[in-house]
Scaffold this motif. Structure first.
Motif, PDB file in Angstrom:
ATOM      1  N   ALA A 257       0.832  -1.205   0.000  1.00 44.63           N
ATOM      2  CA  ALA A 257       0.000   0.000   0.000  1.00 44.63           C
ATOM      3  C   ALA A 257       0.871   1.262   0.000  1.00 44.63           C
ATOM      4  N   MET A 258       1.941   1.240   0.791  1.00 45.29           N
ATOM      5  CA  MET A 258       2.835   2.387   0.843  1.00 45.29           C
ATOM      6  C   MET A 258       3.546   2.581  -0.507  1.00 45.29           C
ATOM      7  N   ALA A 259       3.969   1.501  -1.138  1.00 45.11           N
ATOM      8  CA  ALA A 259       4.628   1.601  -2.440  1.00 45.11           C
ATOM      9  C   ALA A 259       3.668   2.148  -3.498  1.00 45.11           C
ATOM     10  N   ASP A 260       2.411   1.745  -3.447  1.00 41.85           N
ATOM     11  CA  ASP A 260       1.418   2.286  -4.384  1.00 41.85           C
ATOM     12  C   ASP A 260       1.237   3.788  -4.184  1.00 41.85           C
ATOM     13  N   LEU A 261       1.197   4.216  -2.938  1.00 38.89           N
ATOM     14  CA  LEU A 261       1.041   5.635  -2.627  1.00 38.89           C
ATOM     15  C   LEU A 261       2.251   6.441  -3.128  1.00 38.89           C
ATOM     16  N   ILE A 262       3.445   5.946  -2.867  1.00 38.49           N
ATOM     17  CA  ILE A 262       4.666   6.625  -3.326  1.00 38.49           C
ATOM     18  C   ILE A 262       4.698   6.670  -4.840  1.00 38.49           C
ATOM     19  N   SER A 263       4.333   5.579  -5.476  1.00 43.95           N
ATOM     20  CA  SER A 263       4.336   5.521  -6.937  1.00 43.95           C
ATOM     21  C   SER A 263       3.366   6.530  -7.532  1.00 43.95           C
ATOM     22  N   ARG A 264       2.197   6.655  -6.945  1.00 41.46           N
ATOM     23  CA  ARG A 264       1.195   7.597  -7.449  1.00 41.46           C
ATOM     24  C   ARG A 264       1.716   9.035  -7.382  1.00 41.46           C
ATOM     25  N   TYR A 265       2.292   9.437  -6.256  1.00 44.00           N
ATOM     26  CA  TYR A 265       2.771  10.803  -6.110  1.00 44.00           C
ATOM     27  C   TYR A 265       4.091  11.042  -6.831  1.00 44.00           C
ATOM     28  N   ALA A 266       4.910  10.013  -7.003  1.00 44.13           N
ATOM     29  CA  ALA A 266       6.159  10.172  -7.747  1.00 44.13           C
ATOM     30  C   ALA A 266       5.853  10.492  -9.204  1.00 44.13           C
ATOM     31  N   PHE A 267       4.875   9.828  -9.783  1.00 48.99           N
ATOM     32  CA  PHE A 267       4.511  10.098 -11.173  1.00 48.99           C
ATOM     33  C   PHE A 267       4.006  11.531 -11.316  1.00 48.99           C
ATOM     34  N   ALA A 268       3.153  11.960 -10.408  1.00 46.27           N
ATOM     35  CA  ALA A 268       2.637  13.333 -10.464  1.00 46.27           C
ATOM     36  C   ALA A 268       3.767  14.345 -10.282  1.00 46.27           C
ATOM     37  N   SER A 269       4.698  14.067  -9.386  1.00 46.84           N
ATOM     38  CA  SER A 269       5.825  14.972  -9.160  1.00 46.84           C
ATOM     39  C   SER A 269       6.707  15.082 -10.397  1.00 46.84           C
ATOM     40  N   ILE A 270       6.979  13.965 -11.042  1.00 49.66           N
ATOM     41  CA  ILE A 270       7.790  13.985 -12.261  1.00 49.66           C
ATOM     42  C   ILE A 270       7.072  14.761 -13.361  1.00 49.66           C
ATOM     43  N   CYS A 271       5.763  14.583 -13.476  1.00 50.08           N
ATOM     44  CA  CYS A 271       4.996  15.323 -14.488  1.00 50.08           C
ATOM     45  C   CYS A 271       5.075  16.831 -14.251  1.00 50.08           C
ATOM     46  N   VAL A 272       4.972  17.259 -12.996  1.00 57.93           N
ATOM     47  CA  VAL A 272       5.059  18.687 -12.677  1.00 57.93           C
ATOM     48  C   VAL A 272       6.463  19.223 -12.986  1.00 57.93           C
ATOM     49  N   ILE A 273       7.484  18.467 -12.653  1.00 55.55           N
ATOM     50  CA  ILE A 273       8.857  18.902 -12.929  1.00 55.55           C
ATOM     51  C   ILE A 273       9.093  19.023 -14.428  1.00 55.55           C
ATOM     52  N   VAL A 274       8.662  18.031 -15.192  1.00 54.35           N
ATOM     53  CA  VAL A 274       8.852  18.072 -16.648  1.00 54.35           C
ATOM     54  C   VAL A 274       8.073  19.236 -17.257  1.00 54.35           C
ATOM     55  N   ALA A 275       6.849  19.449 -16.800  1.00 57.18           N
ATOM     56  CA  ALA A 275       6.051  20.565 -17.315  1.00 57.18           C
ATOM     57  C   ALA A 275       6.710  21.900 -16.992  1.00 57.18           C
ATOM     58  N   SER A 276       7.280  22.030 -15.812  1.00 55.55           N
ATOM     59  CA  SER A 276       7.933  23.295 -15.460  1.00 55.55           C
ATOM     60  C   SER A 276       9.222  23.508 -16.241  1.00 55.55           C
ATOM     61  N   LEU A 277       9.858  22.446 -16.685  1.00 55.35           N
ATOM     62  CA  LEU A 277      11.051  22.587 -17.512  1.00 55.35           C
ATOM     63  C   LEU A 277      10.710  22.914 -18.961  1.00 55.35           C
ATOM     64  N   ILE A 278       9.610  22.380 -19.446  1.00 51.60           N
ATOM     65  CA  ILE A 278       9.218  22.576 -20.838  1.00 51.60           C
ATOM     66  C   ILE A 278       8.471  23.899 -21.034  1.00 51.60           C
ATOM     67  N   ALA A 279       7.752  24.362 -20.047  1.00 50.82           N
ATOM     68  CA  ALA A 279       6.897  25.546 -20.172  1.00 50.82           C
ATOM     69  C   ALA A 279       7.635  26.790 -20.683  1.00 50.82           C
ATOM     70  N   PRO A 280       8.829  27.133 -20.184  1.00 47.96           N
ATOM     71  CA  PRO A 280       9.495  28.330 -20.716  1.00 47.96           C
ATOM     72  C   PRO A 280       9.814  28.236 -22.208  1.00 47.96           C
ATOM     73  N   HIS A 281      10.183  27.073 -22.667  1.00 43.07           N
ATOM     74  CA  HIS A 281      10.501  26.893 -24.083  1.00 43.07           C
ATOM     75  C   HIS A 281       9.253  27.010 -24.948  1.00 43.07           C
ATOM     76  N   VAL A 282       8.161  26.425 -24.477  1.00 47.96           N
ATOM     77  CA  VAL A 282       6.901  26.529 -25.213  1.00 47.96           C
ATOM     78  C   VAL A 282       6.439  27.983 -25.245  1.00 47.96           C
ATOM     79  N   TRP A 283       6.582  28.690 -24.137  1.00 50.10           N
ATOM     80  CA  TRP A 283       6.176  30.100 -24.075  1.00 50.10           C
ATOM     81  C   TRP A 283       6.980  30.938 -25.065  1.00 50.10           C
ATOM     82  N   ARG A 284       8.311  30.745 -25.088  1.00 48.43           N
ATOM     83  CA  ARG A 284       9.152  31.510 -26.017  1.00 48.43           C
ATOM     84  C   ARG A 284       8.808  31.195 -27.467  1.00 48.43           C
TER      85      ARG A 284
END
Length: 164
Positions: free
Chosen positions: A114-141
């Motif tokens: 159960a703990m591994a499922d919880l960590i996995s769920r939030y790790a995926f969301a965290s990676i998505c937010v990090i990738v989006a924040s890295l890509i956003a400035p380039h898309v904006w420019r």
């Protein structure tokens, strides 16, 4: 036995990403750093010093979610880490990650799952937010530059003037 049985399945395509980095890494990095002098400088530092830290980063990449470790493997190939060293460090990191999972599974049982499922769920969301924040400035420019190019008036040459 659980650790060694899992290694081939967990490492089956890692060498392919290393090889892709070896074949196309320099061209991809050069293309990505064309517009930004800061990115170009970072790429030069990674090429000159990256081989020194590539092995450690490959070993630690086993602790990252699946998609994030792919970039580390490609970067290891791009910076020149030899294949045998890559496989050594990949095996070391994957064995450490598998040992941690097997140990937690043994000690924690169903609560660990159960703990591994919880960590996995939030790790995926965290990676998505990090990738989006890295890509956003380039898309904006890119959007801003495209919009500015569309708003520029087109100057038609007068009769008798050479076309530009």
């Amino acid at each position: 036995i659980a650790v060694f049985a899992a290694l081939p399945g967990m490492m089956r395509f890692d060498w392919v990403f290393w090889w892709a980095g070896r074949l196309w890494g320099h061209r991809i990095v050069a293309k990505l750093s064309e517009r930004s002098p800061r990115s170009a400088a970072l790429a030069r530092v990674a090429e000159t010093r990256g081989r020194r830290y590539a092995g450690l980063l490959v070993a630690l990449a086993a602790f990252l979610p699946d998609g994030a470790s792919t970039a580390v493997y490609a970067a290891a190939g791009w910076t020149g880490l030899p294949l045998l060293w890559f496989i050594f460090f990949d095996t070391l990191g994957t064995a450490a990650w598998t040992s941690l999972l097997a140990g937690c599974g043994y000690w924690l049982g169903s609560d660990g799952v159960a703990m591994a499922d919880l960590i996995s769920r939030y790790a995926f969301a965290s990676i998505c937010v990090i990738v989006a924040s890295l890509i956003a400035p380039h898309v904006w420019r890119a959007w801003r530059d495209r919009r500015a190019a569309k708003l520029q008036p087109v100057v038609e040459p007068q009769p008798g003037e050479p076309a530009h």
